[in-house]
Design a protein around this motif. Structure first.
Motif, PDB file in Angstrom:
ATOM      1  N   ARG A  78       0.819  -1.199   0.000  1.00  0.00           N
ATOM      2  CA  ARG A  78       0.000   0.000   0.000  1.00  0.00           C
ATOM      3  C   ARG A  78       0.864   1.265   0.000  1.00  0.00           C
ATOM      4  O   ARG A  78       0.670   2.161  -0.803  1.00  0.00           O
ATOM      5  CB  ARG A  78      -0.862  -0.074   1.241  1.00  0.00           C
ATOM      6  N   VAL A  79       1.805   1.331   0.883  1.00  0.00           N
ATOM      7  CA  VAL A  79       2.683   2.502   0.925  1.00  0.00           C
ATOM      8  C   VAL A  79       4.111   2.016   1.078  1.00  0.00           C
ATOM      9  O   VAL A  79       4.357   0.893   1.507  1.00  0.00           O
ATOM     10  CB  VAL A  79       2.350   3.427   2.108  1.00  0.00           C
ATOM     11  N   SER A  80       5.068   2.858   0.770  1.00  0.00           N
ATOM     12  CA  SER A  80       6.463   2.470   0.905  1.00  0.00           C
ATOM     13  C   SER A  80       6.823   2.358   2.386  1.00  0.00           C
ATOM     14  O   SER A  80       6.174   2.948   3.252  1.00  0.00           O
ATOM     15  CB  SER A  80       7.358   3.512   0.236  1.00  0.00           C
ATOM     16  N   SER A  81       7.861   1.577   2.663  1.00  0.00           N
ATOM     17  CA  SER A  81       8.257   1.375   4.055  1.00  0.00           C
ATOM     18  C   SER A  81       8.704   2.694   4.683  1.00  0.00           C
ATOM     19  O   SER A  81       8.538   2.918   5.878  1.00  0.00           O
ATOM     20  CB  SER A  81       9.361   0.323   4.137  1.00  0.00           C
ATOM     21  N   GLN A  82       9.252   3.600   3.849  1.00  0.00           N
ATOM     22  CA  GLN A  82       9.625   4.939   4.335  1.00  0.00           C
ATOM     23  C   GLN A  82       8.401   5.639   4.934  1.00  0.00           C
ATOM     24  O   GLN A  82       8.455   6.174   6.042  1.00  0.00           O
ATOM     25  CB  GLN A  82      10.141   5.791   3.158  1.00  0.00           C
ATOM     26  N   ASP A  83       7.293   5.601   4.158  1.00  0.00           N
ATOM     27  CA  ASP A  83       6.079   6.291   4.597  1.00  0.00           C
ATOM     28  C   ASP A  83       5.544   5.691   5.889  1.00  0.00           C
ATOM     29  O   ASP A  83       5.089   6.420   6.771  1.00  0.00           O
ATOM     30  CB  ASP A  83       5.001   6.206   3.506  1.00  0.00           C
ATOM     31  N   VAL A  84       5.594   4.346   5.972  1.00  0.00           N
ATOM     32  CA  VAL A  84       5.115   3.693   7.192  1.00  0.00           C
ATOM     33  C   VAL A  84       5.931   4.177   8.373  1.00  0.00           C
ATOM     34  O   VAL A  84       5.387   4.583   9.415  1.00  0.00           O
ATOM     35  CB  VAL A  84       5.230   2.153   7.074  1.00  0.00           C
ATOM     36  N   ALA A  85       7.253   4.189   8.190  1.00  0.00           N
ATOM     37  CA  ALA A  85       8.139   4.593   9.289  1.00  0.00           C
ATOM     38  C   ALA A  85       7.829   6.017   9.721  1.00  0.00           C
ATOM     39  O   ALA A  85       7.690   6.310  10.918  1.00  0.00           O
ATOM     40  CB  ALA A  85       9.589   4.465   8.851  1.00  0.00           C
ATOM     41  N   ILE A  86       7.704   6.915   8.742  1.00  0.00           N
ATOM     42  CA  ILE A  86       7.468   8.322   9.071  1.00  0.00           C
ATOM     43  C   ILE A  86       6.122   8.493   9.767  1.00  0.00           C
ATOM     44  O   ILE A  86       5.978   9.241  10.734  1.00  0.00           O
ATOM     45  CB  ILE A  86       7.563   9.185   7.794  1.00  0.00           C
ATOM     46  N   ARG A  87       5.121   7.714   9.286  1.00  0.00           N
ATOM     47  CA  ARG A  87       3.801   7.822   9.881  1.00  0.00           C
ATOM     48  C   ARG A  87       3.807   7.343  11.328  1.00  0.00           C
ATOM     49  O   ARG A  87       3.152   7.913  12.195  1.00  0.00           O
ATOM     50  CB  ARG A  87       2.819   7.002   9.063  1.00  0.00           C
ATOM     51  N   VAL A  88       4.574   6.260  11.582  1.00  0.00           N
ATOM     52  CA  VAL A  88       4.599   5.714  12.934  1.00  0.00           C
ATOM     53  C   VAL A  88       5.459   6.578  13.856  1.00  0.00           C
ATOM     54  O   VAL A  88       5.084   6.870  14.987  1.00  0.00           O
ATOM     55  CB  VAL A  88       5.129   4.258  12.908  1.00  0.00           C
ATOM     56  N   LEU A  89       6.620   7.021  13.338  1.00  0.00           N
ATOM     57  CA  LEU A  89       7.554   7.754  14.191  1.00  0.00           C
ATOM     58  C   LEU A  89       7.210   9.227  14.317  1.00  0.00           C
ATOM     59  O   LEU A  89       7.732   9.920  15.184  1.00  0.00           O
ATOM     60  CB  LEU A  89       8.976   7.612  13.642  1.00  0.00           C
ATOM     61  N   GLY A  90       6.370   9.723  13.406  1.00  0.00           N
ATOM     62  CA  GLY A  90       6.051  11.149  13.428  1.00  0.00           C
ATOM     63  C   GLY A  90       6.834  11.859  12.340  1.00  0.00           C
ATOM     64  O   GLY A  90       7.869  11.357  11.892  1.00  0.00           O
ATOM     65  N   PRO A  91       6.326  13.025  11.902  1.00  0.00           N
ATOM     66  CA  PRO A  91       6.952  13.710  10.756  1.00  0.00           C
ATOM     67  C   PRO A  91       8.370  14.196  11.045  1.00  0.00           C
ATOM     68  O   PRO A  91       9.165  14.381  10.130  1.00  0.00           O
ATOM     69  CB  PRO A  91       6.009  14.877  10.485  1.00  0.00           C
ATOM     70  N   GLY A  92       8.724  14.348  12.311  1.00  0.00           N
ATOM     71  CA  GLY A  92      10.041  14.888  12.621  1.00  0.00           C
ATOM     72  C   GLY A  92      11.131  13.834  12.758  1.00  0.00           C
ATOM     73  O   GLY A  92      12.201  14.124  13.277  1.00  0.00           O
ATOM     74  N   ALA A  93      10.866  12.591  12.305  1.00  0.00           N
ATOM     75  CA  ALA A  93      11.816  11.509  12.525  1.00  0.00           C
ATOM     76  C   ALA A  93      13.098  11.722  11.732  1.00  0.00           C
ATOM     77  O   ALA A  93      13.060  12.142  10.577  1.00  0.00           O
ATOM     78  CB  ALA A  93      11.187  10.180  12.132  1.00  0.00           C
TER      79      ALA A  93
END
Lengths: 367, 327
Positions: A78-93
């Protein structure tokens, strides 16, 4: 002898329900309870219908395999792993944190190796770990499932309690005024989406108008029995009333056909009272479609009561799935959907076995 | 909603009898009053009229004279004035006219459901007819596919598919295939595609069951004997017979998809900026205790639409069965 063998299937099913209820009351781990219940059903029905059961069980494996692949594919692609990470960690990751997150959750690996990892865990009861709160998915599902089962049970009870008498009476008075009133209100009830009905109930029974029921969060049975009942009335009604309309229509249609069969005429000719004809001669053979739809809905309600669970803040499977979808927590979603799919397939399987208990004619054909 | 779908396709084959002759009667029922199903009556025309009204809303909401636009601010925020002669369903949070928004909401709520149902008929019909006609391996494969889709609860599948196609972050590229579209429109298009995939398995089951029955008939055998090609048999002999059942099922399909679309909008998935019934119900939900009128308008529109569709589907099935019983 044959009779006793036939009953083994039903006893197995009842034992499964008993195991589930008991383990819920005693607080036994959900996965153990489900394995036991499943074993009870299989043993019971294997005695009843022999190899047939094992054939059906064998057919279950590829279905589950494909369902899990399907859901896993939809979720991971559905989404790239980058997007998942950013979504979970927050935009400031930071990029390092993102790298670390992807590494830790094996997000960079190819699809099939991730899937195989997941399956090998799932087979021993480990459905993975949530991205967001690092808790075990198995535990989350085991917590949410009993709550959804309660809600399902209550709404099905309401639906059956309303639909069976209404359906039988409407069939008895087919195409007369009473039937017209019942059928029309059923059609009307069927046309109200359950979240609209839920909001309507909240307004009428809640603090907005009559103020008789609280619109608060879920109360556990162990905490406060009366509070639990009061809290569950509205969500159960919101789900149960729509279902009862659907069930009533099915039962009426089947029953009208049954009432034209010759054994009914025979019973009437023998002087059996109308009430006895309806309830003990005509009802049983009219229950087939209702039973199938009942089973399908039981499975569907566990996760499909999503909106109602969210409106009434009930921490069941629907809420779990909803939160997981919004938060991209796909292992939680995967675990929940797989449990529901297993439940769906097993319930259908169970209904097939119950058919034989309901109608002796099918029993004879098969044996 | 799955109950509705299942009632058409699930369960053992029970012959449908529409106009029963009373066998258990209590003396005052005559067997002649069993033919009410043939009469069209007031409700039939009321349902048709309502659907025509909704179709007009879908096509021409922007040109109805005197109707405020969906984003037109009538009053300040947070006034939430109740129903009045000028604004029939009152005003909402942002000072928009609820009645006007209900009319404008028909476009996406109905439009998505309508297009998705047509898509579902095309996908599901193809799968079902192919499975029913060729049987054996093709049937087994396609039935397995249908069963997989049906094993996932409908709403969960819908949410997953919409999420898969349309991430709520929005689309960076504003293209759908070869067309330039706004990002919000793109989200709506993908939501529609997700809903057609959702509708397909149930429709495929109906189509397959019908095809199995019709392809055993003598006229199909006759066509085969004179050497007609398979495609011609499917299009000329089977499709005209399979379609009526699918059309009455499609009416229920639209009704179900209107609700699913509203549920998705209520849940906040897909294009959240669009004016839809589900989205408006969600807007009004927080103020349900004090200002229920914000929920009432869109709920009423949705209820009447779904009711009309269900009623017409019932009637259509009855006409159909009567016609076939007469043959």
């Amino acid at each position: 002898m044959n009779q006793r063998r036939e009953q083994a299937g039903a006893i197995g099913a009842l034992a499964a329900v008993a195991v589930l209820l008991l383990s819920w009351l005693l607080g036994v781990n959900g996965i153990i309870a489900f394995t036991l219940a499943f074993a009870a059903i299989v043993i019971g029905s294997a005695i009843t219908s022999g190899t047939y059961v094992f054939k059906r069980l064998a057919a279950l494996i590829p279905t589950l395999f494909l369902v899990t692949i399907f859901v896993f594919f939809l979720q991971t692609q559905r989404v790239s792993s980058q997007d998942v990470a950013i979504r979970v960690l927050g935009p400031g990751a930071t990029p390092e944190a993102v790298e670390q997150f992807i590494d830790r959750n094996d997000l960079a690996e190819p699809f099939f190796s991730r899937y195989l990892d997941w399956v090998s865990g799932a087979l021993v009861g480990d459905l993975g770990t949530s991205f967001i709160n690092n808790t075990s998915v198995t535990d989350q599902v085991a917590q949410a499932l009993p709550i959804s089962l309660q809600l399902m049970l209550y709404s099905q009870l309401i639906a059956i309690a309303v639909s069976v008498p209404a359906g039988v009476y409407a069939a008895y008075r087919a195409n007369q005024r009473a039937d017209g009133v019942i059928s029309t209100s059923a059609l009307g009830l069927l046309s109200v989406p359950n979240f609209v009905l839920a909001l309507f109930l909240v307004y009428v029974l809640g603090p907005g108008w009559l103020d008789v029921l609280p619109a608060t969060r879920y109360t556990y049975w162990g905490e406060d029995v009366w509070g639990h009942i009061k809290q569950m009335i509205m969500p159960s009604l919101a789900l149960g009333l729509g279902l009862s309309a659907a069930y009533m229509r099915l039962l009426r249609a089947d029953m009208v056909v049954t009432l034209q069969e010759s054994f009914i005429t025979t019973a009437k000719a023998k002087g059996v009272s109308p009430r006895k004809v309806l309830w003990s001669h005509a009802l049983r053979p009219s229950l087939f479609t209702l039973l199938t739809v009942f089973a399908v809905n039981s499975a569907g309600l566990i996760g499909g009561a999503l909106i109602v669970e969210i409106i009434f803040i009930i921490p069941g499977m629907g809420n779990l799935i909803g939160t997981a979808i919004v938060g991209f927590d796909f292992l939680v979603l995967q675990g929940a959907v797989v449990v529901l799919a297993v439940g769906f397939v097993l319930l259908n399987f169970l209904v097939d076995l119950l058919y034989t208990a309901l109608d002796p004619r099918i029993r004879n054909v098969r044996s | 909603m799955s109950a509705v779908e299942m009632s058409e396709s699930g369960g053992p084959m029970v012959p449908q009898v529409v106009d029963p002759i009373e066998l258990i009667d209590d003396g005052n029922a005559s067997s002649n009053d069993g033919y009410q199903g043939n009469q069209k009556g007031f409700f039939f025309w009321a349902a048709i009229a309502w659907l025509i009204f909704i179709v007009i809303c879908v096509l021409a909401a922007d040109w109805i004279p005197g109707l405020p636009g969906p984003e037109e601010r009538i009053a300040d925020r947070d006034i939430r004035e109740g129903p009045s002669a000028a604004h029939w369903f009152g005003l909402n949070n942002r000072g928009h006219d609820v009645f006007a928004r209900s009319i404008h909401g028909a476009r996406i709520s109905m439009g998505v459901a309508l297009v998705a149902t047509i898509g579902g008929i095309v996908i599901g019909g193809t799968i079902g007819v192919l499975a029913g006609f060729y049987r054996r391996g093709i049937d087994a494969t396609l039935t397995a596919l249908i069963n997989i889709m049906l094993a996932v609860p409908g709403l969960v599948l819908a949410l997953t598919l919409v999420g898969f196609f349309a991430p709520s972050g929005g689309f960076e590229d504003q293209r759908f295939l070869f067309f330039d579209v706004a990002p919000t429109t793109n989200a709506t298009i993908w939501a529609t595609i997700a809903l057609s995939i959702l509708a397909a398995p149930s429709i495929a089951r109906v189509a397959r069951a019908q095809t199995l029955v019709w392809s055993d008939r003598e006229f199909v055998l006759a066509s085969r004997t004179i050497g007609t090609r398979n495609m011609r048999i499917i299009f000329r002999d089977l499709l005209p017979n399979v379609l009526p059942a699918m059309v009455s099922f499609a009416l229920i399909g639209i009704a179900v998809l209107v609700v699913v679309q509203a549920t998705l909008a209520f849940f906040g998935v897909g294009d959240v900026t669009a004016t839809t019934w589900g989205g408006d119900i969600n807007i009004g939900r927080d103020r349900l205790d004090s200002e229920p009128h914000m929920v009432l308008g869109p709920s009423l529109f949705m209820f009447l639409t779904v009711l009309s569709l269900n009623y017409l589907a019932d009637k259509f099935t009855q006409f159909n069965s009567v016609r076939e019983a007469g043959v």
